[in-house]
Design a protein around this motif. Structure first.
Motif, PDB file in Angstrom:
ATOM      1  N   THR A 168       0.865  -1.187   0.000  1.00 49.92           N
ATOM      2  CA  THR A 168       0.000   0.000   0.000  1.00 49.92           C
ATOM      3  C   THR A 168       0.900   1.236   0.000  1.00 49.92           C
TER       4      THR A 168
ATOM      5  N   TYR B  47      -3.572   4.181   0.736  1.00 46.17           N
ATOM      6  CA  TYR B  47      -4.087   3.912  -0.599  1.00 46.17           C
ATOM      7  C   TYR B  47      -3.597   2.537  -1.059  1.00 46.17           C
ATOM      8  N   ASN B  48      -4.442   1.805  -1.766  1.00 47.17           N
ATOM      9  CA  ASN B  48      -3.968   0.544  -2.345  1.00 47.17           C
ATOM     10  C   ASN B  48      -3.228   0.821  -3.658  1.00 47.17           C
TER      11      ASN B  48
ATOM     12  N   LYS C  30      -4.034   0.399  -6.586  1.00 44.76           N
ATOM     13  CA  LYS C  30      -4.891   0.957  -7.633  1.00 44.76           C
ATOM     14  C   LYS C  30      -5.135   2.441  -7.408  1.00 44.76           C
TER      15      LYS C  30
ATOM     16  N   GLU D  29      -6.786   3.608  -4.775  1.00 44.93           N
ATOM     17  CA  GLU D  29      -8.019   3.790  -4.012  1.00 44.93           C
ATOM     18  C   GLU D  29      -7.703   4.043  -2.538  1.00 44.93           C
ATOM     19  N   LEU D  30      -8.384   5.008  -1.958  1.00 42.13           N
ATOM     20  CA  LEU D  30      -8.226   5.285  -0.529  1.00 42.13           C
ATOM     21  C   LEU D  30      -8.944   4.190   0.260  1.00 42.13           C
ATOM     22  N   ILE D  31      -8.182   3.465   1.091  1.00 44.52           N
ATOM     23  CA  ILE D  31      -8.782   2.355   1.839  1.00 44.52           C
ATOM     24  C   ILE D  31      -8.831   2.610   3.338  1.00 44.52           C
TER      25      ILE D  31
ATOM     26  N   LYS E  91     -14.697   7.964   1.133  1.00 41.00           N
ATOM     27  CA  LYS E  91     -13.355   7.534   0.730  1.00 41.00           C
ATOM     28  C   LYS E  91     -13.236   7.365  -0.788  1.00 41.00           C
ATOM     29  N   GLU E  92     -14.308   6.859  -1.405  1.00 45.45           N
ATOM     30  CA  GLU E  92     -14.234   6.573  -2.837  1.00 45.45           C
ATOM     31  C   GLU E  92     -14.078   7.842  -3.684  1.00 45.45           C
ATOM     32  N   GLU E  93     -14.268   9.004  -3.083  1.00 46.27           N
ATOM     33  CA  GLU E  93     -14.101  10.261  -3.809  1.00 46.27           C
ATOM     34  C   GLU E  93     -12.702  10.849  -3.633  1.00 46.27           C
ATOM     35  N   SER E  94     -11.826  10.138  -2.938  1.00 44.61           N
ATOM     36  CA  SER E  94     -10.488  10.663  -2.648  1.00 44.61           C
ATOM     37  C   SER E  94      -9.379   9.742  -3.147  1.00 44.61           C
ATOM     38  N   SER E  95      -9.636   9.041  -4.248  1.00 45.88           N
ATOM     39  CA  SER E  95      -8.593   8.195  -4.833  1.00 45.88           C
ATOM     40  C   SER E  95      -7.480   9.050  -5.442  1.00 45.88           C
TER      41      SER E  95
END
Length: 399
Positions: free
Chosen positions: A108, A118-119, A121, A123-125, A138-142
């Protein structure tokens, strides 16, 4: 920051740089020195064109990553555990801390400031202590992910999601590169982040320039590759993303080392014609290739200012070359000559940059041996003009 160049007259005058070589003249000195022009150039070129940021063999294993930057954009390139090569902004979407430095292997990317995770990809996890923040998702902050293509093992990104694919626009280079099998070539760890205090275009032009070779590098460094054996393609496709030149050699399998001949294994698919010449391929604004019968030298230029850039410099050999017990000794000989030639080039580039700032610097004329400079201009000028037209159109809409 000067914007005095933003006139129809200035861009009309650039047309003289793309005339036939016997009539063409160099770009205005302002194009190499002016901070305002560099800001214009970032939008005209770097925001739209494909940019080389490294090679796949820099990250051979799942989880491998490295960082880079170009025009002040921090980038992380990663080999995801599903096999995908991905390039992303390395800027945390919380407070703009960088989530990665240097290179390594990871599962990560963790922002060291507030431990947002972040992973691979992007993506903020995990975002600690954000549960009381209203409307936070979270999905809006990749991390922003860039459009990416791999060409002969080189990784290219584009900041423009709507950019045309790169590979079809490099068809003109394929006959020149095909027999080197660059995708499967191997080499030692490149020398990265070399800082130079001169314009990326000054170095790009030097990389293209056969005219200076037997003058600046005269003697044992370069006389076996005479400038008068340079050849330039008569016509390249209008939408090409790259161009090339070839240069005959005085003996077969000429190479840049103290013996003047191939030390490493010759690329096995090369024809007799290819073994009796060198080739120089260019993919502006970031990649230059020097192709000899036993080595491919690559230079990745990363502009960071109007009069400065960083360079990643590497060399590739035929697969299996590094298994030779004498490889390290041979590599020392290759580096010895490469460093000698590079020192001469860098000294000249530094002085050219000083000269370009002078009130007496003017638009010069070309020798026929500088055909690659006209090729470069033919790539640059239409892109400059197109962005100027965009600026005028936007201004008209805003009125």
């Amino acid at each position: 920051m000067s914007k005095t160049f933003l006139t129809d007259m200035f861009f009309d005058e650039l047309n003289s740089s793309v005339l036939d070589i016997d009539k063409a003249e160099t770009l205005p000195p302002l194009c190499y020195t002016d901070a305002g022009f560099f800001e214009f150039e970032k939008k005209a070129l770097f925001d739209k064109e494909w940019l080389c940021v490294g090679r796949v063999d820099w990250i051979p294993n799942p989880g491998d990553f490295y960082t880079s930057e170009i025009i002040d954009e921090p980038i992380v390139v990663v080999h995801d555990r599903d096999g995908t090569i991905r390039a992303m902004s390395s800027v945390c979407q919380h407070r703009a801390m960088l989530v990665a430095e240097g290179s390594g292997n990871t599962r990560t990317f963790t922002c060291p400031y507030h431990h947002w995770i972040y992973n691979l990809k992007g993506e903020l996890i995990n975002a600690p202590a954000m549960e009381k923040t209203c409307d936070f998702h979270k999905e809006e902050s990749s991390l922003p992910v860039f459009k990416l293509e791999i060409w002969h093992g080189f990784i290219f990104i584009n900041f423009n999601d709507d950019a045309e694919p790169l590979t079809p626009r490099l068809a003109a280079l394929e006959p020149i590169l095909a027999n080197y099998d660059i995708e499967n070539a191997e080499g030692p760890v490149p020398d990265r982040n070399i800082k130079y205090e001169f314009s990326w275009k000054v170095m790009f032009e030097n990389n293209n320039d056969g005219y200076h070779a037997n003058k600046l590098h005269q003697g044992e460094f370069h006389d076996y590759i005479p400038s008068d054996l340079a050849e330039f393609p008569e016509q390249l496709p209008e939408n090409t993303a790259g161009f090339f030149r070839t240069n005959g050699t005085l003996h077969k399998d000429a190479s840049f080392n103290p013996t003047q001949k191939a030390l490493m294994p010759v690329f096995p698919k090369l024809t007799e014609e290819e073994r009796n010449r060198m080739a120089f391929a260019n993919l502006p604004p970031t990649l230059s290739l020097v192709l000899t019968s036993d080595a491919v030298i690559y230079l990745i230029l990363r502009a960071d200012g109007p009069e400065s850039h960083k360079l990643d410099l590497g060399v590739l050999f035929a697969k299996g070359a590094m298994d030779d017990p004498e490889f390290d000794n041979k590599m020392e000989m290759v580096l010895e000559r490469a460093l000698d030639i590079n020192a001469q080039d860098v000294h000249v580039d530094e002085l050219v940059q000083i000269g370009l700032r002078s009130r007496f610097a003017k638009r010069g004329r070309y020798s026929w041996q500088e055909g690659a400079q006209r090729q470069f201009n033919t790539w640059l000028v239409p892109r400059y003009r197109a962005h100027w037209e965009d600026i005028k159109q936007q201004a008209a809409v805003g009125e």
